[in-house]
Structures are given as C-alpha cells and as structure tokens.
Scaffold this motif. Structure first.
Motif, PDB file in Angstrom:
ATOM      1  N   GLY A  94       0.992  -1.327   0.008  1.00  0.00           N
ATOM      2  CA  GLY A  94       0.005   0.133  -0.072  1.00  0.00           C
ATOM      3  C   GLY A  94       1.118   1.217   0.000  1.00  0.00           C
ATOM      4  O   GLY A  94       0.451   2.288  -0.237  1.00  0.00           O
ATOM      5  N   ASP A  95       2.097   0.951   0.248  1.00  0.00           N
ATOM      6  CA  ASP A  95       3.083   2.394   0.403  1.00  0.00           C
ATOM      7  C   ASP A  95       3.232   2.681  -1.238  1.00  0.00           C
ATOM      8  O   ASP A  95       3.154   2.043  -1.874  1.00  0.00           O
ATOM      9  CB  ASP A  95       4.352   2.031   1.130  1.00  0.00           C
ATOM     10  CG  ASP A  95       4.264   1.878   2.619  1.00  0.00           C
ATOM     11  OD1 ASP A  95       3.158   1.967   3.097  1.00  0.00           O
ATOM     12  OD2 ASP A  95       5.271   1.663   3.040  1.00  0.00           O
ATOM     13  N   GLU A  96       3.300   4.271  -1.259  1.00  0.00           N
ATOM     14  CA  GLU A  96       3.798   4.861  -2.214  1.00  0.00           C
ATOM     15  C   GLU A  96       5.071   5.584  -2.348  1.00  0.00           C
ATOM     16  O   GLU A  96       5.340   6.337  -1.201  1.00  0.00           O
ATOM     17  CB  GLU A  96       2.632   6.008  -2.707  1.00  0.00           C
ATOM     18  CG  GLU A  96       1.318   5.409  -3.236  1.00  0.00           C
ATOM     19  CD  GLU A  96       0.354   6.516  -3.469  1.00  0.00           C
ATOM     20  OE1 GLU A  96       0.611   7.785  -3.397  1.00  0.00           O
ATOM     21  OE2 GLU A  96      -0.605   6.134  -3.928  1.00  0.00           O
ATOM     22  N   ILE A  97       5.454   5.553  -3.375  1.00  0.00           N
ATOM     23  CA  ILE A  97       6.968   6.059  -3.527  1.00  0.00           C
ATOM     24  C   ILE A  97       7.318   6.902  -4.480  1.00  0.00           C
ATOM     25  O   ILE A  97       6.897   6.218  -5.488  1.00  0.00           O
ATOM     26  CB  ILE A  97       8.296   4.990  -3.335  1.00  0.00           C
ATOM     27  CG1 ILE A  97       8.027   3.818  -2.356  1.00  0.00           C
ATOM     28  CG2 ILE A  97       9.654   5.405  -3.216  1.00  0.00           C
ATOM     29  CD1 ILE A  97       7.871   2.650  -2.734  1.00  0.00           C
ATOM     30  N   MET A  98       7.854   8.124  -4.511  1.00  0.00           N
ATOM     31  CA  MET A  98       7.941   8.897  -5.836  1.00  0.00           C
ATOM     32  C   MET A  98       9.511   8.828  -5.860  1.00  0.00           C
ATOM     33  O   MET A  98      10.133   9.078  -5.172  1.00  0.00           O
ATOM     34  CB  MET A  98       7.632  10.170  -5.269  1.00  0.00           C
ATOM     35  CG  MET A  98       5.955  10.485  -5.295  1.00  0.00           C
ATOM     36  SD  MET A  98       5.227  10.318  -6.622  1.00  0.00           S
ATOM     37  CE  MET A  98       5.889  11.416  -7.697  1.00  0.00           C
ATOM     38  N   VAL A  99       9.784   8.480  -7.286  1.00  0.00           N
ATOM     39  CA  VAL A  99      10.924   8.519  -7.833  1.00  0.00           C
ATOM     40  C   VAL A  99      11.029   9.320  -9.011  1.00  0.00           C
ATOM     41  O   VAL A  99      10.363   8.910 -10.026  1.00  0.00           O
ATOM     42  CB  VAL A  99      11.720   7.329  -8.149  1.00  0.00           C
ATOM     43  CG1 VAL A  99      13.211   7.206  -8.710  1.00  0.00           C
ATOM     44  CG2 VAL A  99      11.624   6.323  -6.623  1.00  0.00           C
ATOM     45  N   ASN A 100      11.653  10.668  -9.231  1.00  0.00           N
ATOM     46  CA  ASN A 100      11.690  11.472 -10.356  1.00  0.00           C
ATOM     47  C   ASN A 100      10.159  11.816 -10.412  1.00  0.00           C
ATOM     48  O   ASN A 100       9.479  12.142  -9.702  1.00  0.00           O
ATOM     49  CB  ASN A 100      12.270  10.891 -11.410  1.00  0.00           C
ATOM     50  CG  ASN A 100      12.465  11.817 -12.627  1.00  0.00           C
ATOM     51  OD1 ASN A 100      11.651  11.759 -13.464  1.00  0.00           O
ATOM     52  ND2 ASN A 100      13.607  12.531 -12.676  1.00  0.00           N
ATOM     53  N   ASN A 101       9.322  11.413 -11.686  1.00  0.00           N
ATOM     54  CA  ASN A 101       8.192  11.481 -11.916  1.00  0.00           C
ATOM     55  C   ASN A 101       7.276  10.091 -11.778  1.00  0.00           C
ATOM     56  O   ASN A 101       6.330  10.285 -12.449  1.00  0.00           O
ATOM     57  CB  ASN A 101       7.982  12.349 -12.974  1.00  0.00           C
ATOM     58  CG  ASN A 101       8.355  13.890 -13.266  1.00  0.00           C
ATOM     59  OD1 ASN A 101       8.655  14.516 -12.104  1.00  0.00           O
ATOM     60  ND2 ASN A 101       9.129  14.118 -14.363  1.00  0.00           N
TER      61      ASN A 101
END
Lengths: 149, 645
Positions: free
Chosen positions: B514-521
């Motif tokens: 369920g976790d969200e991770i942002m990498v670049n766009n």
C-alpha cells in the motif's frame, strides 16, 4: 619530410604515447593502489576520511544488525586480528551472511565508521574474494570476543 | 555412444589440423605447389569435424545424458531446453570446445570464400591458423576432455549456475568468441604475410572484412555482456572494470585500432609494420583474456574453472603463440618497406592519433588489470585496482579520442589545412560549446568527465553526419554510411553513459503493501508480495505498479528466486523502459515489521548506452557488407573488361 624522418617521428610519437600512458597509469595507481584495505590495514595505514577505499574481510558472527529504517545494516568486518565497524544502506547481496567474506567499496567517516556504497556481490556459494585468500578465516576469535568500537 | 563419437570427431579434427599445418610447412620449405592445392579441402574438413564434435556435445546436454561428467556437473534434467543448450558453453570444457569449433569453421570459411589473397599467403594463413588450433586441440584432448564419462551414473545433474540461466548468456559468450576467433584470423593473416613478405594494400583489403567481422561481434558481445550484468546482477551498474570485463575490452581496443590502421594500409599503403603489430597485439589480447578468465588467477563475476594446471597450459600456449609472432615480427619488420608519405594534418594523421590513443588506453587497462597479479606474484601484499583508477586514467584519453573521431573523417587524405578543418567543424564545435554552457548553468553537481562527455556527445552527434554533407546520398558508398553510423553510435552511447552517471535518482525504502514512493516523476505503489513458481525455481514476487506523470499505470514484478538445484538465490530486477529512461526496481529482504526492502532507480537515457553499442556494431556490419560487395563488383568489372578486350 623524408620517409626515414616520418618513420622516426611516428616511432617517437608512439613512444611518447606509451610512456605517457605508463605515467598516467602510474600516477593514478599511486593514488589508488592502496585501494584495498583489510581492517588491520586501516589501523596501520590510516586512510584519509572520505578517501575511496575497498574494505575486505570476514563478517563477524552475530554482528549484522538492521536499523529502524529497514534498509540500513550495521556489521563488523574482521581479519582475525582487527575489527572494523561498517554500515551499508541498501539491499544486501544474497551471499552477505555472517561468517562469510565480504568486499565493500566506500569511505571512512570522521567517527572511524566505514560507510559502504557497494557490497560486492559474488555468485558462487564457494566464492572467496581473491583479496581475502591470505586471511586466516577461522582466526583465533570466538563469539565472546568483544568489539573494538 | 554419442560421447565417444564426439571424442572421435574431435581427434579427427585435431589430426586434420595437424595435416593442414604439415601441408603448409612442407609446401613452403620444399617450394612445391602440389601441397598447396590440398589445403583448402583439409581446412574445410577440419571445420566440419570440429563442428560435428560440438553439435554432439550439445546433443548430450539436450538429452541430459548423465553418464557424461560435464553434463552432470553443469546441467539438470528439469531445466528448460534453451538452458540445456546454452549450458553446453556455460562451463569451461564446453566453452573451449565452442572456441575451437568457431576457429575451425572460420578456417573452413577462409578455405571456401577467400579469393583475394595470393596463394602462398593464403596457405601460410591457413597453416598459422592450424598451428593455433593444434594447441587448443591438445589442450582439450589432454587437459579437459568434455566427453569424459562418469561412473557410477548419477540420477541427476548438479544444475547450471542460476545466474547463467538467462537469455543473455545464450548469446553473450558465443558472440564474444566469434570476435576473439575472428582476431585469430587477422593474426594468422599477419603471420602469413610476414612469412611471405607480402604486406600491401591487397593484403589489407583481404584482411579488412575479417577484422570488421571480428570487431562487430566483439562490440555486440561487450554490449550484450554489459546489459546482462546490468539487469541480471540487480546492482544497476553497466560497467564494473571487472578483470573479466577488461579481458574483453582489451581485444576490442586493439581491434578498433587495427580496423582503422588497416584502412590506412588498404587505401594509402601506409602504416604497414604498425598494422602487422596491431594484428599480433589484438589476438594476443584475446589470448591473454582467455588466460585471465580460464586460468583461475582471477576470481571474478564471470570467471569459472579454478585450476592452476590448466592455467599453466594456457600460459604455455600464450608464450608460444605470442612469443613466436613477436619474434617473427622482430625478424621481418625491417623487410616491410614503408608505404606512402603523409602530412601530420591529414586523414592519416588523425588515424595515427586514433591508434596511439587507443593503444595508450589499452596500455592503461592492461596495467590496471595485471598490476594486482604482478604485485601478488612478487610480494605478499594483496591489492586491488578499482574503478577510480580506470576512470581517472582512461577518461581524459577517451574524451580526446572521441574529439579526434569527430574531426578525422572531415580531413583529406595525405595533406590538409588546419583552417579548412576548423571551417568544416565549426558547427559541431559551436554545439559542443553551447551544450557545455547550458549544462554548467542548468545542472548541478555533474562530474567533470560526465560534463565534458555530454557536451562532446552533442558535437559528435552532428559531426558524425558531416561526411555525408553535400554528397549524393544515393551514390555514397555503403562503408561511408557504416562509418557515419558507428561514429554516431559512439555519441549515443556517450550520452547514455554521462546521463546515467550524473542524473540517476535512487530511492531505497522499506515498504509495506500500500505504500507509495515517488522517484523522479514516477509514482510507484507497492501492492503485494506473492509466491510464484518457475520450471526449476520458486520465487517471492513483489507486485508493484508505477505511474509516470499521471499517465497509464504499468506493472512491475521484481523477484527473488530460489533455485533448489544450486541452493542459491538470484534477484530478478523489474525494468520499465520509456523513451527517456528506465525505471529499475529490485526487491530485497523483509524485516520483522513485515516491510520489504525496495530499491528503485530512475535512470535517464540509460538505454542509449546499449543502443549506442548496437549502432556501432551495425555501422561495422554495414562497412563490412559494403566492402565485400564492392570487392565483388570490382572483380566482375575486371572480368568483364578482360572479356571485352
């Protein structure tokens, strides 16, 4: 230019290129030949803080600890004589287990902790890093030995 | 009986090689041409026999014949068919047999197709080729027989190293070997020409397609190997300066230099001795590579077979072949008359500079690779030479080299003016300066090498097309297109390397479903962990979705695989490729709180590294085909002219 002269010029140029390459290599080697360190080497040769080095040794039994963030491990590398605390943030290779050999690229920080950027993953279960062949893996240590931290 | 048949075929092939060498030697000594006529069929027979032997070994692997020691040690009955086949050369003996098989086939090809060389040089070439083969046959038959039986017959094999169970391995070693062996042909040509003292444009034209072919395969092999390491090892790097990687890079550097000097010899009749020297060095490098990889003096990512006895065998072969060729070179170099003259500022001058720089880089890589071995040999000290050395020492030379690469094709043969060159190259120079300016202003924290690399790449990309400027594109010969394409490929690869080095973004997290991770766009969501099973492995698979700037949702599934037969794990990275880069997801371990380690990289333009490699190889292929077609056409025209007259 005569043929003879041209040949001579080319030979001289080739010589300069080769000598230049040799000098460049020697210069870079001088800077980097001490790339590989065992824990004892770190005590003896004292690499500068922040200098890129490669640390090799055995992972001490019972020393691997995971940090709260879930992605950092702390462990101790030894060569039978000296102990070097180290830390690595990342996914550890499958063969990174206690009591086995490890080779890591990284630097020492101001506290004397080795901060690894890469743990070199090797793929054979029988693999011993080439640089560690000389190290007595069994050593004279037991699990009750205390760490020098 | 298949194993015995394979062994017999190998013995027969070895005796053919011996006969081939004897025919050449006797013919040369006695000066009798009768001996020469038989050499082509013998070479063809040798090629067929050794290929048969190799095919029989493949057949043994496909059938999982567990009475053969090699199959037991490197295969397992439940493995997919593809990896049974590739397992044939995923080990020491099999890969050595593949090596001689390719060498035998190459000899057969010379026997069938080569019509440009003078008879005497051709015969000597085939003789030298056979002489090299004999050593390898002896090595196989005496020290590492691939067809050895085992008794009692075990129920099943021990399996193939799981890391080798990958399509990358199916293609990578054979490609490299074709390259190595192709260089052995160039070497034999050089030896042949040195013995018959027949070094000139005709010789260079005959040798050039073989050098080009070997170079194309080496380029492809290195590119494929780099990509294989990148995705299969899960560490996200594309070049490691590992000794085994260097072992393939060194022959490539020498072959690249040879490729350019053989052109000077073919077109302008210059650099005769230098070209011979490079042919000797190039093959020596592939032999040294074999020695490093096979002897067990190194332990590396790719090396197998740790056996000092075999190491000394290869070392002895190395000493005989390289020492012999060097001695021959020393004896004959004086009799090779120098060719035509040229001014420093000329196409020849640029090619000489190219050759010197490539040789210097080769020297640096050579020193860095062998230095630890030498130090260990003489002292008790263990050292290792790593990426910092190689980057520091080769980087600046490589940048000068690519700058010359941009200017060289714009120079005239024999003599040219500096002003004229500056005029022709002004646009690329301006572009490079502009790119440099832009990068310095708009980016932060780029290393100097990457900065210069990226800026130069912009200039080279344009400059590489300059040779087509104001030309009739339909009448431009194919090999010119080949050169343009290969040089453009260098620019493309350079962009990929510099961009990956400087702009990669990385996130390392312990994530719960369920976790969200942002990498670049990219918005990466960790959905779940599920067990999956393959033919001979089980795995934990992470279900991950990734969304690029609110566009379509992609799925990625990195795995950790457990192989029962080898008791080891591999990490299968998941790659999502877009035009402007690659998202690279690796799954790690779990912790007590039920979180899983995920390592996510956004690597902008990383794929250009390998596209560049493929373009370079494609350029070489175009040049080779173009040259061959041209040779055929010229021959036809000559025949036509003779018929008319």
């Amino acid at each position: 230019m005569k043929a003879k002269h041209q040949r001579l010029t080319l030979a001289v140029l080739a010589l300069i290129a080769l000598v230049g390459a040799g000098l460049l290599a020697a210069f870079a080697l001088q800077d980097q030949a001490n790339y590989f360190y065992t824990p004892s080497d770190i005590v003896e040769k004292r690499p500068a803080v922040g200098q890129a080095i490669r640390l090799g040794g055995m992972v001490q039994e019972g020393s691997i600890q995971r940090a709260e963030d879930g992605v950092t491990v702390k462990f101790t590398v030894h060569d039978g004589a000296t102990y070097q605390p180290a830390t690595y943030t990342g996914i550890t290779p499958d063969l990174f287990v206690e009591g086995s050999g490890v080779v890591a690229d990284g630097k020492l920080n101001a506290d004397g902790l080795f901060v690894a950027d890469t743990l070199l993953a090797k793929h054979d279960e029988n693999y011993v890093p080439r640089e560690l062949e000389g190290i007595d893996m069994t050593g004279n240590m037991t699990k009750t030995d205390t760490l020098i931290e | 009986m298949i194993a015995e048949a394979g062994l017999i075929a190998l013995w027969l092939a070895a005796s053919m090689a011996f006969l081939q060498f004897a025919l050449c030697a006797i013919g040369l000594v006695k000066g009798q041409d009768e001996f020469f006529a038989a050499i082509r069929p013998v070479a063809i027979a040798q090629g067929l026999l050794v290929s048969l032997s190799f095919m029989l070994l493949v057949w043994l692997f496909v059938r999982s014949d567990m009475s053969v020691k090699l199959v037991v040690a490197n295969s397992v009955a439940i493995k997919p068919l593809l990896y049974k086949i590739t397992g044939t050369w995923g080990n020491h003996e099999g890969s050595m047999l593949l090596w001689v098989a390719i060498m035998g086939l190459a000899g057969a090809c010379i026997g069938i197709f080569e019509r440009n060389l003078k008879t005497k040089t051709l015969v000597t070439t085939l003789g030298a080729q056979a002489f090299i083969s004999i050593g390898f046959y002896a090595y196989l038959l005496i020290a590492s027989n691939p067809f050895e039986r085992i008794f009692p017959v075990p129920a099943d094999g021990q399996g193939l190293n799981p890391l080798l169970q990958d399509i990358g391995l199916a293609l990578h070693p054979p490609t490299l070997y074709i390259g190595y062996v192709g260089l052995s042909i160039a070497f034999s040509f050089a030896v042949g020409a040195m013995i018959t003292r027949d070094v000139g444009p005709e010789f260079a034209k005959a040798m050039r397609p073989w050098v080009l072919g070997a170079w194309v395969f080496l380029t492809l092999g290195i590119t494929a190997g780099s990509y294989w390491a990148y995705y299969e090892l899960g560490w996200g790097g594309w070049w490691f300066w590992d000794p085994v990687e260097n072992a393939s890079l060194m022959p490539w550097l020498a072959a690249t230099a040879l490729l350019h000097s053989v052109t000077v010899l073919a077109t302008r009749d210059g650099l005769r001795a230098w070209t011979l020297m490079l042919a000797v060095v190039a093959f020596s490098m592939s032999m040294i590579g074999t020695f490093l990889v096979r002897s067990g003096v190194l332990t590396s990512v790719h090396a197998f077979a740790v056996d000092p006895e075999r190491g000394s065998f290869i070392l002895a072969l190395l000493a005989i072949y390289i020492g012999g060729a060097m001695a021959l070179f020393a004896l004959r170099v004086g009799t090779v008359k120098e060719g035509s003259q040229f001014e420093p500022v000329s196409r020849e001058g640029a090619l000489v500079a190219n050759n010197l720089l490539l040789s210097a880089i080769l020297g640096i890589v050579f020193i860095g690779t062998l230095y630890p071995l030498v130090v260990e040999g003489f002292t008790d000290e263990m050292i290792s030479v790593g990426a910092p050395y190689f980057n520091l020492a080769t980087g600046p030379l490589a940048l000068i080299l690519v700058a010359i690469m941009a200017a060289g094709p714009l120079l005239r043969w024999r003599r040219d003016q500096v002003n004229a060159l500056l005029n022709r190259i002004s646009i690329p120079v301006f572009l490079t300066a502009a790119a440099l300016f832009g990068l310095v202003i708009f980016t932060t924290s780029m290393s100097i090498l990457s900065l210069l690399g990226l800026a130069l790449a912009a200039g080279i990309a344009v400059a590489s097309f300059a040779p087509l400027w104001k030309r009739n594109l339909r009448r431009t010969p194919m090999h010119v297109y080949g050169m343009v394409l290969a040089h453009f490929g260098v620019a493309v690869a350079l962009v990929g390397m510099a961009s990956e080095t400087s702009f990669t973004e990385e996130k390392l997290v312990a994530a719960a479903p369920g976790d969200e991770i942002m990498v670049n766009n990219w918005k990466v969501t960790f959905q779940a962990i599920e067990p999956v099973a393959g033919p001979n492995w089980t795995a934990l698979e992470a279900r991950v979705t990734a969304q690029y700037e609110d566009q379509a949702i992609h799925e990625a599934a990195p795995q950790n695989r457990m192989f029962a037969s080898a008791q080891m794990q591999t990490s299968e990275a998941a790659l999502l490729t877009r035009w402007n880069g690659q998202l690279y997801v690796v799954l790690g371990d779990s912790d007590e709180q039920g979180r899983w380690q995920l390592r996510i990289w956004w690597k902008p333009f990383v794929t250009l590294i390998w596209y560049g490699g493929v373009l370079i190889a494609l350029g070489g292929l175009l040049a080779m085909v173009g040259r061959l077609r041209r040779a055929v056409r010229q021959k036809q025209q000559r025949a036509y002219a003779e018929a008319v007259l």
